[in-house]
Motif scaffolding. Structure first.
Motif, PDB file in Angstrom:
ATOM      1  N   ASN A  10       0.813  -1.221   0.000  1.00 29.93           N
ATOM      2  CA  ASN A  10       0.000   0.000   0.000  1.00 29.93           C
ATOM      3  C   ASN A  10       0.844   1.269   0.000  1.00 29.93           C
ATOM      4  OD1 ASN A  10      -1.420  -2.157   2.034  1.00 29.93           O
ATOM      5  ND2 ASN A  10      -2.786  -1.340   0.470  1.00 29.93           N
ATOM      6  N   LYS A  12       2.387   4.745  -0.664  1.00 28.39           N
ATOM      7  CA  LYS A  12       1.968   6.046  -1.190  1.00 28.39           C
ATOM      8  C   LYS A  12       3.160   6.982  -1.158  1.00 28.39           C
ATOM      9  CE  LYS A  12      -2.840   5.735   0.053  1.00 28.39           C
ATOM     10  NZ  LYS A  12      -3.951   6.244   0.806  1.00 28.39           N
ATOM     11  N   ASP A  26       0.184   5.732  -5.632  1.00 29.60           N
ATOM     12  CA  ASP A  26      -1.008   5.829  -4.813  1.00 29.60           C
ATOM     13  C   ASP A  26      -1.521   4.427  -4.509  1.00 29.60           C
ATOM     14  OD1 ASP A  26      -2.806   7.247  -3.400  1.00 29.60           O
ATOM     15  OD2 ASP A  26      -3.988   7.925  -5.100  1.00 29.60           O
ATOM     16  N   ASP A  27      -1.100   3.915  -3.372  1.00 30.04           N
ATOM     17  CA  ASP A  27      -1.576   2.624  -2.918  1.00 30.04           C
ATOM     18  C   ASP A  27      -1.109   1.496  -3.841  1.00 30.04           C
ATOM     19  OD1 ASP A  27      -2.797   0.957  -1.215  1.00 30.04           O
ATOM     20  OD2 ASP A  27      -4.860   1.455  -1.761  1.00 30.04           O
ATOM     21  N   GLY A  68       2.142   3.278   3.861  1.00 34.08           N
ATOM     22  CA  GLY A  68       2.537   1.996   3.308  1.00 34.08           C
ATOM     23  C   GLY A  68       3.883   1.537   3.830  1.00 34.08           C
ATOM     24  N   LYS A 232      -0.840   4.061 -10.222  1.00 38.13           N
ATOM     25  CA  LYS A 232      -1.478   2.862  -9.677  1.00 38.13           C
ATOM     26  C   LYS A 232      -1.156   1.650 -10.531  1.00 38.13           C
ATOM     27  CE  LYS A 232      -5.465   4.723  -7.302  1.00 38.13           C
ATOM     28  NZ  LYS A 232      -5.350   3.951  -6.084  1.00 38.13           N
TER      29      LYS A 232
END
Lengths: 323, 339
Positions: A10, A12, A26-27, A68, A232
């Protein structure tokens, strides 16, 4: 299954600019097994290089981790003090060949002197001992030992790239991040370097993260491929799942592959993806790819698709793929 | 003729040579004789009207220098360039200016080839001013609008007031193309026009360039290192190695049936997006890298890297281009044996 050497959970990473926060990563989650090559592929601005420097825990300013974890051999490196990172992680366990690295060799030092620096800094090695090691590693990358006495301008692009690769391997890292390692090279030299990397991977039992925008090249080197779009993961699958007969799952991968010119096949017309990647300060609502996606429907415009496993080992973030 | 194969010759390049003599310091002048860099070393080809002709080669092959010679940005050491049958290597200033109006260039870097302080309208109007075809405001605007429409930057009014930094790489390359079209050229020289454009939009730019070429009956000299786009984009290809053409012919013939060992190696090395190759180590028919153009090997200049080279390739004179029929030429004396 072999041991997982690197795990991203996760993650970021945002660039804080005067106009707002650019959500470059982003994640994002993936893992890398020992001995594996994972390809990171996507258009410019999709976050590939940010991921590379992020994994060394040296995000380019004004980039900052916003959440993250990055687990290297099970240990999260994000909260570690800088001293610890230098001593134990950066270059020691995870090293990187930067994009255009071959042009970053200092023109005023000989190759030998530049290579020596790494060894003296990290290992405090004696000169004679270091010289032996340098010669050994030059041998691994197919360069004659007398290269040490030469200056960067006396070497060709391919030779410089070999020097950079040798330097990245000195401290016996377990993971090497290769950021567009062949982009500036001619096609024959590129093939030579790819062969070399495959050989080195076996010799040193390495894992690679291979970053490129070139889907065709990725097909030849990576065991698994992670397709990124606008910060992403769009799709992550094995080489077979991405490039096999059945074709990839995500419309973005599909379109990107269709836009890759194939030399050995005559095509009347190449396809392309209309539009440009979105602004990452205010990414579009829903799926970030929906404004360019030929298969987008109502749901894609309002609800962001999660990254979900669609078949064993094959992840995608697309509502169409979940149907 | 849509493919232009049978059109008349618009540009003929005849035994063109460009040698560079490196700058030499005072102390060096006592040393050995300076080495001449033979960047282009006897290149001849013809481009027919309405054709897209590709010059392919690695860095150091002389393809860009050839493009610059055709643009008259540098003067050749020897040889001729005939444009519409007229030798343009020795023309005066006024004629050169007219030649440059007819032969325009698209550069590789869409970020560097535009003044960042100019609005798109100014970028497009500048050539009109330089060539004094300005006319009045309304007339200039009409031309700008037309050029932007031709490259599908629509509605043109939306783009005229923008600055280059507000455009994507692909859009800038469209503006660069529009800037050349505004002068009604006959031929465009495009040096790696899409190599800095993202893969996803590369095809879009090539499509646009092809459409423009068809609509306006233009001729292109397309210079690239990328065989894959060349196959898709060009009618004919010339493969250059160390300043000389080693193979020339229709794009499909060259790629499906290459005759020269160098062309074969180039094709062999291109990666293909298909599965099942990760554990393969690619067998490369040739080793090493391209030698320096200041130190060109004797005989066939490719013999040092050629897997088929024999004594004769080194000892005998450099092979000239030989006709295989169907407009396919190559410069390998052993092609029959190597089949």
């Amino acid at each position: 299954m072999s041991e997982t050497i690197l795990q991203v959970k996760n993650l970021k990473l945002y660039y804080h600019t005067s106009k707002g926060s650019v959500k470059a990563l982003d994640d994002v989650s993936f893992d890398l097994a020992a001995g594996e090559t994972l390809g990171l592929v996507g258009e410019s601005g999709c976050g590939k290089t940010t991921m590379g420097t992020g994994l060394l825990r040296m995000p380019t300013p004004p980039g900052r981790f916003e959440g993250g974890q990055i687990l290297v051999e099970g240990r999260d490196i994000i909260p570690l003090p800088e001293r610890e990172i230098r001593k134990d992680v950066r270059w020691e366990k995870v090293s990187m060949v930067f994009q255009g690295a071959m042009n970053c060799l200092t023109p005023v030092y000989t190759i030998g002197k530049q290579m020596m620096e790494t060894l003296q800094e990290h290992r405090g090695m004696e000169k004679a001992e270091a010289q032996e090691l340098i010669k050994e590693y030059l041998g691994y990358v197919g360069l004659p030992a007398d290269v040490t006495a030469r200056y960067p301008h006396e070497l060709s692009g391919g030779m410089k790239q070999r020097v950079v690769i040798a330097t990245a391997l000195f401290l016996k890292p377990r993971v090497v991040i290769l950021d567009e390692p062949t982009t500036a090279l001619d096609v024959i030299v590129q093939a030579q370097i790819i062969n070399l990397l495959k050989k080195l991977k076996k010799t040193f039992d390495l894992s690679f993260i291979f970053i490129t925008h070139d889907l065709a090249l990725e097909a030849e080197v990576s065991d698994r491929i992670c397709v990124m779009y606008a910060g992403k993961i769009a799709e992550l699958g094995s080489n077979e799942q991405i490039y096999g007969e059945k074709g990839p799952a995500h419309p973005y991968t599909e379109r990107l592959l269709a836009a890759t010119p194939r030399l050995r096949r005559k095509v009347e017309s190449l396809s392309f993806i209309p539009g440009t990647p979105p602004d990452l300060i205010t990414p579009p609502m829903g799926c970030r790819f929906h404004p360019r996606c030929p298969k987008a429907y109502d749901r894609c415009r309002v609800e962001e698709p999660p990254v979900r496993e669609i078949e064993p080992g094959h992840m995608a973030a697309c509502w169409r793929c979940f149907e | 003729m849509s493919n232009g194969i049978d059109g008349d010759v618009i540009l003929r390049v005849d035994d063109l040579k460009k040698y560079f003599t490196p700058h030499q310091g005072f102390l060096q002048s006592f040393g050995k004789v300076r080495k001449v860099v033979r960047a282009v070393d006897g290149v001849s080809f013809e481009i027919r009207r309405g054709e897209i002709f590709g010059l392919i080669g690695e860095s150091g092959s002389g393809k860009t220098t050839t493009g610059k010679l055709v643009m008259k940005l540098i003067d050749p050491t020897s040889g001729r360039i005939l444009f519409n049958g007229r030798d343009v290597t020795s023309i005066g200033q006024a004629e050169t200016k007219e030649y440059r109006r007819q032969v325009q260039m698209i550069f590789q870097d869409p970020y560097a080839s535009m003044n960042p302080r100019f609005k798109i309208r100014d970028v497009l109007e500048e050539p009109l001013e330089i060539h004094r075809i300005s006319g009045n405001r309304a007339e200039r605007d009409t031309r700008v609008v037309r050029a932007l429409t031709e490259v599908k930057l629509t509605p043109p009014e939306d783009f005229m007031g923008r600055f280059p930094h507000m455009l994507s790489g692909g859009q800038r390359q469209r503006v660069a193309t529009a800037r050349t079209l505004i002068l009604n050229p006959a031929m465009l020289v495009a040096d790696e026009p899409v190599s800095m454009i993202d893969l996803s939009t590369r095809a879009e730019i090539l499509h646009m360039m092809k459409d423009v070429q068809r609509d306006l009956g233009l001729t292109y000299l397309y210079i690239t290192h990328d065989l894959s786009t060349a196959r898709y984009f060009t009618d004919r290809i010339a493969v250059m190695y160390l300043g000389r053409i080693v193979e020339m012919g229709r794009a499909d013939d060259i790629i499906d049936h290459p005759a020269h060992p160098y062309t074969r190696a180039l094709i062999e090395a291109v990666p293909e997006p298909v599965t099942g190759k990760v554990d393969e180590v690619k067998e490369l028919p040739i080793s090493g890298e391209i030698p320096s153009p200041s130190n060109i090997p004797p005989g066939c200049r490719f013999h040092t890297r050629c897997p088929f080279a024999k004594e004769e390739c080194r000892a005998e004179a450099e092979p000239e281009l030989m006709d295989l029929g169907g407009g396919h030429y190559h410069a390998c004396r052993r092609w029959k044996e190597i089949g």
